[in-house]
Motif scaffolding. Structure first.
Motif, PDB file in Angstrom:
ATOM      1  N   GLU A 142       0.873  -1.178   0.031  1.00  0.00           N
ATOM      2  CA  GLU A 142      -0.008  -0.119   0.078  1.00  0.00           C
ATOM      3  C   GLU A 142       0.899   1.280  -0.051  1.00  0.00           C
ATOM      4  OE1 GLU A 142      -4.270   1.545   1.904  1.00  0.00           O
ATOM      5  OE2 GLU A 142      -3.288   0.029   2.760  1.00  0.00           O
ATOM      6  N   VAL A 143       0.603   2.085  -0.879  1.00  0.00           N
ATOM      7  CA  VAL A 143       1.378   3.577  -1.250  1.00  0.00           C
ATOM      8  C   VAL A 143       0.382   4.744  -0.868  1.00  0.00           C
ATOM      9  CG1 VAL A 143       2.923   4.892  -2.675  1.00  0.00           C
ATOM     10  CG2 VAL A 143       3.008   2.304  -2.588  1.00  0.00           C
ATOM     11  N   LEU A 144       0.568   5.274   0.152  1.00  0.00           N
ATOM     12  CA  LEU A 144      -0.466   6.339   0.484  1.00  0.00           C
ATOM     13  C   LEU A 144       0.478   7.639  -0.213  1.00  0.00           C
ATOM     14  CD1 LEU A 144      -1.307   6.179   4.295  1.00  0.00           C
ATOM     15  CD2 LEU A 144      -2.557   5.507   2.383  1.00  0.00           C
ATOM     16  N   THR A 145      -0.428   8.596  -0.469  1.00  0.00           N
ATOM     17  CA  THR A 145      -0.253   9.927  -0.880  1.00  0.00           C
ATOM     18  C   THR A 145      -0.391  10.824   0.336  1.00  0.00           C
ATOM     19  OG1 THR A 145      -0.364   9.514  -3.292  1.00  0.00           O
ATOM     20  CG2 THR A 145      -0.231  12.018  -2.597  1.00  0.00           C
ATOM     21  N   ILE A 146       0.434  11.544   0.897  1.00  0.00           N
ATOM     22  CA  ILE A 146       0.449  12.381   1.981  1.00  0.00           C
ATOM     23  C   ILE A 146       1.064  13.846   1.485  1.00  0.00           C
ATOM     24  CG2 ILE A 146       0.142  10.416   3.499  1.00  0.00           C
ATOM     25  CD1 ILE A 146       3.214  11.154   4.442  1.00  0.00           C
ATOM     26  N   GLU A 147       0.299  14.861   2.141  1.00  0.00           N
ATOM     27  CA  GLU A 147       0.874  16.132   2.319  1.00  0.00           C
ATOM     28  C   GLU A 147       0.608  17.002   3.398  1.00  0.00           C
ATOM     29  OE1 GLU A 147      -0.741  18.324  -1.309  1.00  0.00           O
ATOM     30  OE2 GLU A 147      -2.788  18.449  -0.162  1.00  0.00           O
ATOM     31  N   ASN A 148       1.734  18.007   3.313  1.00  0.00           N
ATOM     32  CA  ASN A 148       1.540  19.276   4.545  1.00  0.00           C
ATOM     33  C   ASN A 148       2.258  20.218   3.800  1.00  0.00           C
ATOM     34  OD1 ASN A 148       4.378  18.775   4.701  1.00  0.00           O
ATOM     35  ND2 ASN A 148       4.258  18.020   6.664  1.00  0.00           N
ATOM     36  N   SER A 149       2.720  21.300   4.636  1.00  0.00           N
ATOM     37  CA  SER A 149       3.052  22.600   4.229  1.00  0.00           C
ATOM     38  C   SER A 149       4.526  22.457   3.394  1.00  0.00           C
ATOM     39  CB  SER A 149       3.293  23.655   5.344  1.00  0.00           C
ATOM     40  OG  SER A 149       4.020  23.071   6.273  1.00  0.00           O
ATOM     41  N   ILE A 150       4.948  21.251   3.805  1.00  0.00           N
ATOM     42  CA  ILE A 150       6.510  21.255   3.319  1.00  0.00           C
ATOM     43  C   ILE A 150       6.328  20.586   1.897  1.00  0.00           C
ATOM     44  CG2 ILE A 150       8.359  19.593   3.273  1.00  0.00           C
ATOM     45  CD1 ILE A 150       8.090  19.481   6.699  1.00  0.00           C
ATOM     46  N   GLY A 151       5.336  19.752   1.548  1.00  0.00           N
ATOM     47  CA  GLY A 151       4.973  19.303   0.323  1.00  0.00           C
ATOM     48  C   GLY A 151       4.151  18.091   0.307  1.00  0.00           C
ATOM     49  N   ARG A 152       4.163  17.545  -1.086  1.00  0.00           N
ATOM     50  CA  ARG A 152       3.251  16.117  -1.119  1.00  0.00           C
ATOM     51  C   ARG A 152       4.316  14.981  -1.378  1.00  0.00           C
ATOM     52  NH1 ARG A 152      -1.855  15.510  -4.930  1.00  0.00           N
ATOM     53  NH2 ARG A 152      -2.747  17.008  -3.709  1.00  0.00           N
ATOM     54  N   PHE A 153       4.088  13.831  -0.678  1.00  0.00           N
ATOM     55  CA  PHE A 153       4.904  12.716  -0.529  1.00  0.00           C
ATOM     56  C   PHE A 153       4.158  11.550  -0.708  1.00  0.00           C
ATOM     57  CE2 PHE A 153       6.592  15.910   1.926  1.00  0.00           C
ATOM     58  CZ  PHE A 153       7.965  16.250   1.582  1.00  0.00           C
ATOM     59  N   ARG A 154       4.923  10.307  -1.255  1.00  0.00           N
ATOM     60  CA  ARG A 154       4.538   8.918  -1.533  1.00  0.00           C
ATOM     61  C   ARG A 154       4.975   8.306  -0.033  1.00  0.00           C
ATOM     62  NH1 ARG A 154       6.983   5.619  -4.674  1.00  0.00           N
ATOM     63  NH2 ARG A 154       5.282   4.322  -5.243  1.00  0.00           N
ATOM     64  N   TRP A 155       4.039   7.632   0.788  1.00  0.00           N
ATOM     65  CA  TRP A 155       4.493   6.929   1.951  1.00  0.00           C
ATOM     66  C   TRP A 155       4.284   5.382   1.771  1.00  0.00           C
ATOM     67  CZ3 TRP A 155       1.447   6.824   6.928  1.00  0.00           C
ATOM     68  CH2 TRP A 155       2.192   5.979   7.841  1.00  0.00           C
ATOM     69  N   ILE A 156       5.249   4.573   2.142  1.00  0.00           N
ATOM     70  CA  ILE A 156       4.965   3.330   2.120  1.00  0.00           C
ATOM     71  C   ILE A 156       4.911   2.798   3.578  1.00  0.00           C
ATOM     72  CG2 ILE A 156       5.667   0.980   1.228  1.00  0.00           C
ATOM     73  CD1 ILE A 156       7.446   2.641  -1.002  1.00  0.00           C
ATOM     74  N   PRO A 157       3.747   2.747   4.299  1.00  0.00           N
ATOM     75  CA  PRO A 157       3.777   2.485   5.570  1.00  0.00           C
ATOM     76  C   PRO A 157       4.022   0.891   5.788  1.00  0.00           C
ATOM     77  CG  PRO A 157       1.606   3.140   4.765  1.00  0.00           C
ATOM     78  CD  PRO A 157       2.493   3.087   3.541  1.00  0.00           C
ATOM     79  N   ASN A 158       4.402   0.721   6.889  1.00  0.00           N
ATOM     80  CA  ASN A 158       4.799  -0.607   7.408  1.00  0.00           C
ATOM     81  C   ASN A 158       3.801  -1.332   7.884  1.00  0.00           C
ATOM     82  OD1 ASN A 158       4.500   0.142  10.093  1.00  0.00           O
ATOM     83  ND2 ASN A 158       6.470   0.299  10.401  1.00  0.00           N
TER      84      ASN A 158
END
Length: 106
Positions: A45-61
């Motif tokens: 599963e790959v989540l797209t997440i974002e905040n004021s720093i930017g947008r990222f892909r995150w591969i949660p364990n």
């Protein structure tokens, strides 16, 4: 999503359980990626997440996925907009010390 950078534990090494970094979930997809343990392809599963720093892909364990399922429910279509707090802990990952991303909630 290939042009979105992948968030790694080292990117968050300054963030701790007492001082996490907040992100909003944008979306979730399944991708075929190489297993850290075996090197073989597996569905992750790959989540797209974002905040004021930017947008990222995150591969949660697996533990982070279970925590999000418990908190948000199994319908991933309802996850966008939900907030997650991310922070790291140094852990032994298959014989190498790495910054591992953990998830918690506000």
């Amino acid at each position: 999503m290939a042009d979105i950078p992948t968030l790694e534990g080292a990117d968050l090494e300054e963030y701790t359980e007492k001082k996490p970094l907040e992100f909003a979930v944008i979306g979730s997809v399944m991708e075929t990626l190489k297993s850290l343990k075996t090197g073989e392809p597996e569905q992750k599963e790959v989540l797209t997440i974002e905040n004021s720093i930017g947008r990222f892909r995150w591969i949660p364990n697996g533990k982070s996925i279970k925590r999000m399922l418990f908190k948000f429910g199994g319908d991933r279509a309802k996850w966008p907009g939900r907030k997650v707090l991310l922070w790291t802990v140094k852990k032994d990952v298959f014989g190498t010390m790495k910054d591992v991303i953990y998830v918690s909630f506000a």
